[in-house]
Design a protein around this motif. Structure first.
Motif, short mmCIF file in Angstrom:
data_model
loop_
_atom_site.label_atom_id
_atom_site.label_comp_id
_atom_site.label_asym_id
_atom_site.label_seq_id
_atom_site.Cartn_x
_atom_site.Cartn_y
_atom_site.Cartn_z
N ALA A 267 39.03 43.57 45.59
CA ALA A 267 40.21 42.79 45.18
C ALA A 267 41.23 42.73 46.32
CB ALA A 267 40.84 43.42 43.94
N ASP A 268 41.41 43.86 47.01
CA ASP A 268 42.36 43.87 48.11
C ASP A 268 41.92 42.92 49.23
OD1 ASP A 268 43.84 45.71 46.75
OD2 ASP A 268 43.04 47.46 47.84
N ALA A 269 40.59 42.82 49.44
CA ALA A 269 40.08 41.93 50.49
C ALA A 269 40.44 40.48 50.22
CB ALA A 269 38.57 42.09 50.62
N LYS A 270 40.64 40.12 48.95
CA LYS A 270 41.01 38.74 48.60
C LYS A 270 42.49 38.64 48.22
CE LYS A 270 38.08 36.16 46.36
NZ LYS A 270 37.16 35.59 45.35
N ASN A 271 43.26 39.73 48.50
CA ASN A 271 44.70 39.76 48.18
C ASN A 271 44.95 39.51 46.69
OD1 ASN A 271 45.57 40.25 50.88
ND2 ASN A 271 45.27 38.06 51.35
N LEU A 272 44.12 40.10 45.86
CA LEU A 272 44.28 39.98 44.41
C LEU A 272 44.88 41.25 43.84
CD1 LEU A 272 40.78 38.47 43.50
CD2 LEU A 272 42.93 37.21 43.76
N SER A 273 45.82 41.11 42.94
CA SER A 273 46.38 42.28 42.25
C SER A 273 45.37 42.76 41.21
CB SER A 273 47.69 41.90 41.55
OG SER A 273 48.65 41.46 42.50
N LEU A 274 45.18 44.06 41.12
CA LEU A 274 44.26 44.65 40.15
C LEU A 274 45.06 45.64 39.30
CD1 LEU A 274 41.49 44.95 38.96
CD2 LEU A 274 40.86 46.46 40.83
N LEU A 275 45.35 45.24 38.05
CA LEU A 275 46.24 45.99 37.18
C LEU A 275 45.46 46.65 36.07
CD1 LEU A 275 48.94 43.20 36.85
CD2 LEU A 275 48.85 45.02 38.55
N VAL A 276 45.95 47.81 35.64
CA VAL A 276 45.32 48.56 34.56
C VAL A 276 46.40 48.98 33.57
CG1 VAL A 276 43.92 50.56 33.91
CG2 VAL A 276 43.57 49.46 36.13
N GLN A 277 46.12 48.81 32.30
CA GLN A 277 47.04 49.27 31.26
C GLN A 277 46.22 49.91 30.14
OE1 GLN A 277 50.03 46.50 29.96
NE2 GLN A 277 50.28 47.51 27.98
N THR A 278 46.56 51.16 29.82
CA THR A 278 45.85 51.90 28.78
C THR A 278 46.81 52.21 27.65
OG1 THR A 278 44.44 52.91 30.46
CG2 THR A 278 44.46 53.95 28.30
N ASP A 279 46.40 51.93 26.45
CA ASP A 279 47.23 52.19 25.27
C ASP A 279 46.36 52.86 24.21
OD1 ASP A 279 49.18 52.27 23.37
OD2 ASP A 279 49.13 50.13 22.88
N LEU A 280 46.01 54.11 24.48
CA LEU A 280 45.16 54.88 23.57
C LEU A 280 45.84 56.18 23.18
CD1 LEU A 280 41.68 54.56 25.37
CD2 LEU A 280 42.38 53.39 23.28
N GLN A 281 45.89 56.46 21.89
CA GLN A 281 46.40 57.75 21.44
C GLN A 281 45.38 58.85 21.69
OE1 GLN A 281 47.50 57.28 17.35
NE2 GLN A 281 49.24 55.94 17.79
N ILE A 304 36.60 39.13 40.16
CA ILE A 304 37.01 39.04 41.57
C ILE A 304 36.28 37.89 42.26
CG2 ILE A 304 36.95 40.25 43.79
CD1 ILE A 304 37.24 42.88 42.17
N LYS A 305 34.99 37.74 41.96
CA LYS A 305 34.20 36.69 42.60
C LYS A 305 34.77 35.30 42.31
CE LYS A 305 29.74 36.85 41.89
NZ LYS A 305 28.41 36.63 41.23
N PHE A 306 35.18 35.07 41.06
CA PHE A 306 35.59 33.72 40.64
C PHE A 306 37.10 33.53 40.66
CE2 PHE A 306 31.42 34.32 38.55
CZ PHE A 306 30.75 33.24 39.12
N THR A 307 37.85 34.45 41.29
CA THR A 307 39.31 34.33 41.39
C THR A 307 39.71 34.26 42.86
OG1 THR A 307 39.59 35.61 39.35
CG2 THR A 307 41.53 35.36 40.75
N GLU A 308 40.36 33.18 43.24
CA GLU A 308 40.78 33.00 44.64
C GLU A 308 42.20 33.50 44.88
OE1 GLU A 308 38.68 32.17 46.89
OE2 GLU A 308 37.10 31.81 45.40
N SER A 309 43.03 33.47 43.84
CA SER A 309 44.41 33.95 44.00
C SER A 309 44.92 34.38 42.64
CB SER A 309 45.31 32.85 44.58
OG SER A 309 45.38 31.75 43.69
N GLY A 310 45.92 35.30 42.67
CA GLY A 310 46.50 35.74 41.41
C GLY A 310 46.20 37.19 41.15
N GLU A 311 45.66 37.47 39.94
CA GLU A 311 45.50 38.87 39.56
C GLU A 311 44.31 39.07 38.63
OE1 GLU A 311 49.33 39.56 37.92
OE2 GLU A 311 48.85 38.62 36.00
N ILE A 312 43.83 40.30 38.63
CA ILE A 312 42.80 40.77 37.71
C ILE A 312 43.43 41.90 36.90
CG2 ILE A 312 40.42 41.58 37.48
CD1 ILE A 312 40.63 39.05 39.14
N TRP A 313 43.13 41.98 35.63
CA TRP A 313 43.70 43.07 34.84
C TRP A 313 42.67 43.63 33.87
CZ3 TRP A 313 45.39 38.06 34.81
CH2 TRP A 313 45.09 37.30 33.68
N VAL A 314 42.85 44.92 33.63
CA VAL A 314 42.00 45.63 32.68
C VAL A 314 42.91 46.33 31.69
CG1 VAL A 314 40.20 47.37 32.35
CG2 VAL A 314 40.26 46.02 34.45
N GLY A 315 42.60 46.21 30.41
CA GLY A 315 43.39 46.88 29.39
C GLY A 315 42.52 47.44 28.30
#
Length: 444
Positions: A267-281, A304-315
């Motif tokens: 993700a860093d190689a394509k200057n993409l933000s990679l965000l993580v958010q966890t909401d588990l008790q 990452i492969k199909f995103t040229e700009s912007g961000e990736i997120w996992v939640g």
């Protein structure tokens, strides 16, 4: 009768012929009347001309009526036959009816009324018999056609069964070949990767910048090729039903962070933000951590492969009924609704051309779909062309190891156009729709 009837009178006695002619004339029957005296002439006339009715005297010059009737029937000459009998010939008349006569009438009872009645009845019975015979013939022909069609269907079914058997055999051979070749390819690939890593270590000597770059390319391409080989091997195992889940209790948050950590450099190689958010008790679940990490790696790799700009997120967050949902979204090129199902098919990509921009085997999502269903979960897909995609995976906190991919329901779209990998998903898909992301901002 309105129609003009062709009537043949067969009688050696002229008086009897006149009586028949007179009675029919007085009855007003429209007719063409023909007369012959013996059986041979009658047979010749009936062989060449179609008559509507024949009045036949039982006693002929050269033979009796029974012999003539049998001769006509053996020659398949069909015509209404009314036998004129003398007094006391009733028993003979019964034999004539059995032989094929249509009706009989005593000469003593000949009158315009009786003769007309017998004529009408004979023609009506004859025509009904002909219609019945025609219907029976059609039924026989239809029955024969059905028999032939059934035989042809049986042959086709046997052919299809043989083709299915051959296809199953070919599929099994293909799966065995893929599994064998994947195993054979992994050994040299691991060696290539291992030796490349050793060469990059400083204690084995300093490398020029060009040499280090070349070895890093060997290492990266080796890893990529090994990943493709592993995909083929996993798919062959899934297809053959030989891939088992190895479940244990583990921290879901840690597995997610490990997967994200491995993909962050891409993700860093394509200057993409990679965000993580966890909401588990409670982040502990009972599942196969290796396969769950594989699912996340594949989804993140695609994002990452199909995103040229912007961000990736996992939640990840809690759901009702002791379930969790993992979301992987991106601001990439998106997927058209018509391709929602296609991308989950094995060896299938949206762009199937050899000049396609994005490489790959087309097995990643097919493997994900199978693994999720093995875990008793469901996949939801929301996507908009040019805006991004969101994959949502719902899983039970505790999987049942007896669940196998073959028993899982096929993928489908719900009424809201949200793709789901299971049938009984209407409530869940509705919830997923309400919790959908707002593109391109990160939101759970």
């Amino acid at each position: 009768m309105e129609e003009t009837l062709k009537i043949l009178v067969v009688d050696a006695e002229e008086v009897d012929r006149i009586a028949v002619r007179s009675a029919l004339t007085k009855a007003g029957v429209r007719m063409e009347l023909f007369e012959v005296r013996d059986g041979n002439d009658a047979f010749s006339a009936l062989s060449t001309t179609a008559y509507d009715c024949v009045f036949l005297n039982y006693h002929l010059l050269d033979q009796d009526a029974l012999t003539l009737i049998q001769q006509l029937r053996s020659s398949e000459i069909k015509v209404p036959l009314v036998v004129l009998t003398a007094q006391g010939d009733e028993q003979i008349a019964v034999q004539l009816l059995k032989a094929g006569a249509t009706d009989y009438l005593s000469k003593s009872r000949i009158s315009p009324e009786t003769l007309t009645q017998v004529l009408r009845s004979a023609i009506r019975v004859y025509r009904a018999e002909m219609q019945a015979a025609l219907a029976n013939q059609q039924l026989r022909e239809t029955h024969e056609q059905l028999i032939r069609k059934n035989q042809e269907l049986e042959r086709q079914q046997q052919h299809i069964q043989m083709q299915n058997f051959n296809l199953l055999e070919a599929s099994q051979l293909k799966s065995d070949f893929l599994a064998t070749m994947s195993h054979e390819l992994r050994t040299p690939m691991n060696a290539i990767i291992g030796f490349s890593q050793i060469l990059l270590r400083p204690k084995f000597g300093q490398l020029t910048h060009q040499q280090a770059d070349m070895i890093e390319r060997i290492l990266n391409n080796g890893k990529h090729l090994l990943m493709l080989v592993n995909e083929v091997l996993d798919f062959s195992k899934l297809e053959a039903g030989r891939l088992d889940l190895k479940a244990e209790i583990f921290d879901l948050s840690k597995v997610i962070n490990l997967a994200v950590g491995e993909m962050r450099s891409l993700a860093d190689a394509k200057n993409l933000s990679l965000l993580v958010q966890t909401d588990l008790q409670n982040s502990l679940i009972f599942n196969d951590p290796v396969r769950l990490k594989q699912i996340l790696i594949n989804l993140l790799s695609n994002a990452i492969k199909f995103t040229e700009s912007g961000e990736i997120w996992v939640g990840v967050k809690e759901l009702a009924e002791n379930r969790v949902v993992i979301q992987v979204g991106d601001t990439g090129i998106g997927i058209a609704p018509k391709n929602f199902k296609r991308i989950f098919e094995a060896f299938r990509q949206v762009d199937q051309t050899i000049t396609r921009k994005y490489p790959g085997t087309g097995l990643g999502l097919a493997i994900i779909d199978s693994l999720v269903r093995m875990m008793g979960g469901k996949i939801f897909l929301e996507s908009k062309l040019g805006i991004g995609s969101m994959f949502k995976i719902e899983l039970p906190r505790q999987i049942t190891l007896s669940t196998v991919a073959a028993d899982a329901p096929a993928s489908q779209l719900d009424a809201d156009g949200v793709f789901c990998s299971a049938k009984n998903h209407h409530q869940s898909s509705s919830q997923a729709s309400k919790a959908s992301i707002g593109y391109p901002k990160f939101k759970l």
